[in-house]
Design a protein around this motif. Sequence first.
Motif, PDB file in Angstrom:
ATOM      1  N   PHE A  95       0.867  -1.134  -0.051  1.00  0.00           N
ATOM      2  CA  PHE A  95      -0.036  -0.049  -0.157  1.00  0.00           C
ATOM      3  C   PHE A  95       0.787   1.125   0.145  1.00  0.00           C
ATOM      4  O   PHE A  95       0.451   2.173  -0.538  1.00  0.00           O
ATOM      5  N   LEU A  98       1.757   1.788  -3.416  1.00  0.00           N
ATOM      6  CA  LEU A  98       0.660   2.366  -4.281  1.00  0.00           C
ATOM      7  C   LEU A  98       0.502   3.842  -3.713  1.00  0.00           C
ATOM      8  O   LEU A  98       0.278   4.842  -4.886  1.00  0.00           O
ATOM      9  N   GLN A 101       2.906   5.653  -5.937  1.00  0.00           N
ATOM     10  CA  GLN A 101       2.443   5.788  -7.169  1.00  0.00           C
ATOM     11  C   GLN A 101       1.353   6.692  -7.500  1.00  0.00           C
ATOM     12  O   GLN A 101       1.346   7.215  -8.527  1.00  0.00           O
ATOM     13  N   TYR A 102       0.651   6.992  -6.611  1.00  0.00           N
ATOM     14  CA  TYR A 102      -0.634   7.718  -6.798  1.00  0.00           C
ATOM     15  C   TYR A 102      -0.332   9.436  -6.095  1.00  0.00           C
ATOM     16  O   TYR A 102      -1.415  10.247  -6.048  1.00  0.00           O
TER      17      TYR A 102
ATOM     18  N   MET B 396      -2.628  -5.046  -7.453  1.00  0.00           N
ATOM     19  CA  MET B 396      -3.102  -4.137  -6.253  1.00  0.00           C
ATOM     20  C   MET B 396      -3.715  -2.804  -6.576  1.00  0.00           C
ATOM     21  O   MET B 396      -4.506  -2.354  -5.827  1.00  0.00           O
ATOM     22  N   ASP B 397      -3.434  -2.168  -7.622  1.00  0.00           N
ATOM     23  CA  ASP B 397      -4.304  -0.960  -7.987  1.00  0.00           C
ATOM     24  C   ASP B 397      -5.464  -1.162  -8.768  1.00  0.00           C
ATOM     25  O   ASP B 397      -5.981  -0.088  -9.078  1.00  0.00           O
ATOM     26  N   TYR B 400      -8.418   0.617  -7.212  1.00  0.00           N
ATOM     27  CA  TYR B 400      -8.395   2.146  -7.288  1.00  0.00           C
ATOM     28  C   TYR B 400      -8.778   2.885  -8.830  1.00  0.00           C
ATOM     29  O   TYR B 400      -8.829   3.896  -8.920  1.00  0.00           O
ATOM     30  N   LEU B 404      -9.282   6.817 -11.248  1.00  0.00           N
ATOM     31  CA  LEU B 404      -8.257   7.282 -12.119  1.00  0.00           C
ATOM     32  C   LEU B 404      -8.494   7.561 -13.555  1.00  0.00           C
ATOM     33  O   LEU B 404      -9.617   6.785 -13.901  1.00  0.00           O
TER      34      LEU B 404
END
Lengths: 134, 423
Positions: A95, A98, A101-102, B396-397, B400, B404
């Motif tokens: 996480f 992530l 990444q975001y 994992m993404d 989400y 996006l």
Amino acid sequence: MMERKMARVLIIDDEKLARITLRKILENAGHDVAEASNGSEGIAMYRAQPADLVVTDIIMPDKEGVETIIELTRDFPNIRIIAISGGGRTRNLDFLKLAQQYGAKHVLAKPFSQQELLGAVNAVLDGPSVAGHA
Amino acid sequence: MLKLLEALGVDPAKDFDADRAEFFRKLKIILARRGAQALDIVFRLTTHTDERLVAGAIARSLGANHLSLMMDKTAFLLVYPLLGAREARLTAARTRTMVEAALSGETVALEEISLGRNGAIETTPCPDLNSLIDQMISDSEASAKPTVNAESTERVGAEFPKVTFVYRPMLTLQTKIVSTFIVMPVREVAPKRYESGYEVLDNPHDPASILALDQFTLKRSVSELKTLMSSGGRSLFAVPVHFETLANPQRSTEYVRLCAEQSETIQKRFVFEIVGLPGKVPQARLVQLVAPLLAVARAVIGRFPSDDFEFLEYRSSGLHAVGLDVYQTVKRERNLMADMDRFVEMARKNRIKTYISGVRSLSLLTAAISGGFDYIAGHALGPACAKAEDVRTFQMDESYSRFLPAQDPAPAASRYFETMPIP
């Protein structure tokens, strides 16, 4: 050492004890601190009064950290965020990746020291991004 | 309730003992919430052993809003003001089972106590847990009118014209592979609004209807799996079967017979999920439920209430994993996340795997992943499908992605990973 200007820091963490600890460290370093107990509350607070830096946990009820980072960076592209999470479990490191990444500028795996936190805060505040408010 | 306690010699006006004062303080808070509808029954549990051992076992068995009070060195009162009479009997019987386990099998007396119309105390011995569960099932059978001829598997499904099936992908966390699909019977109650579980039944208390639904689900799963296999799909199916079906020997036999009619190739793709378990089921009873299924399936998993953390010896019953369904819970996420952590912790202590379904939000998904559930399902992970799909990797993404800008979909898996053990 160069004198640091006081920054406004918004802490988003569902654990009260964690918020108290972070607040104490950051206030001792001269920062002004606001607190939110989940992502929704944090985003609302940021919209009402943007901060120079957001420190957010990942595992939280109602709105967790990665979703919070996505929403904040989407609406405030220059925002500075540090993501923190329990580092003892491999899956939490996923996480944190992530989060980076975001849009998180820095990530910290718990447990971390006061020096590590302040080092990350200074690095992010000194970084190239411009704060979301004047 | 207070009159009953007074009749038993437990009077808040006379007792100054600190434990009793605390007992009455809590009881009054609970009674204030329920008022006149509070259950007017208490249970007296009597042993001949060291009261500290007994008190410890009782304390471990108590849920929220359950109370106990030590009357003397051998007798304890158990009070469940917010439960119905039948639920309270089951709960008290489970407590007795736990106390007996703590006392290495010593028989413990349990009585149900109430006030008669004349105000006199009425005492009835409480049956053991297995008898209560059997009684609960036969009561519901007796009160239900037969809605299906359970003898005829040809007619299976004819009485469920509105029931359709969706397939919920389940993630194996360790490998990050979606390789199992939960088969879910659903009934559309409004456009894009579905009911699932017992709610798809017109009479959810009718065991014959429940058996018919389980058989219908099995038959549809077989048909769907054959279609999937014909196109090379390698996924496993988690097929629900209700506790009510397995708890009755005749219905269990009938259901297992239908399973046994399937080829071994089909059987090895099926993971049976026992749903509707009442919680705190004694291990011996669980063995009776699981064993017949194990002979005709790849594995058996069991869905438990979210406040049931007693998995002692469940591993040896043959269950592969214990699970939670959090879709319909009304608890606040904060409390639910604490329950989830506790569930995993207790399962780990008993070396049994865990799964969670109905994960409806990203916050619960991150908590489930972080908490260490072995298998995870729910719409926060991805939508349910009208058709089961092949195995694939999970990024994992993915969860989400809806937040996006549009981007390339996650790559599909080319390898098949074993996720459930071959018994």
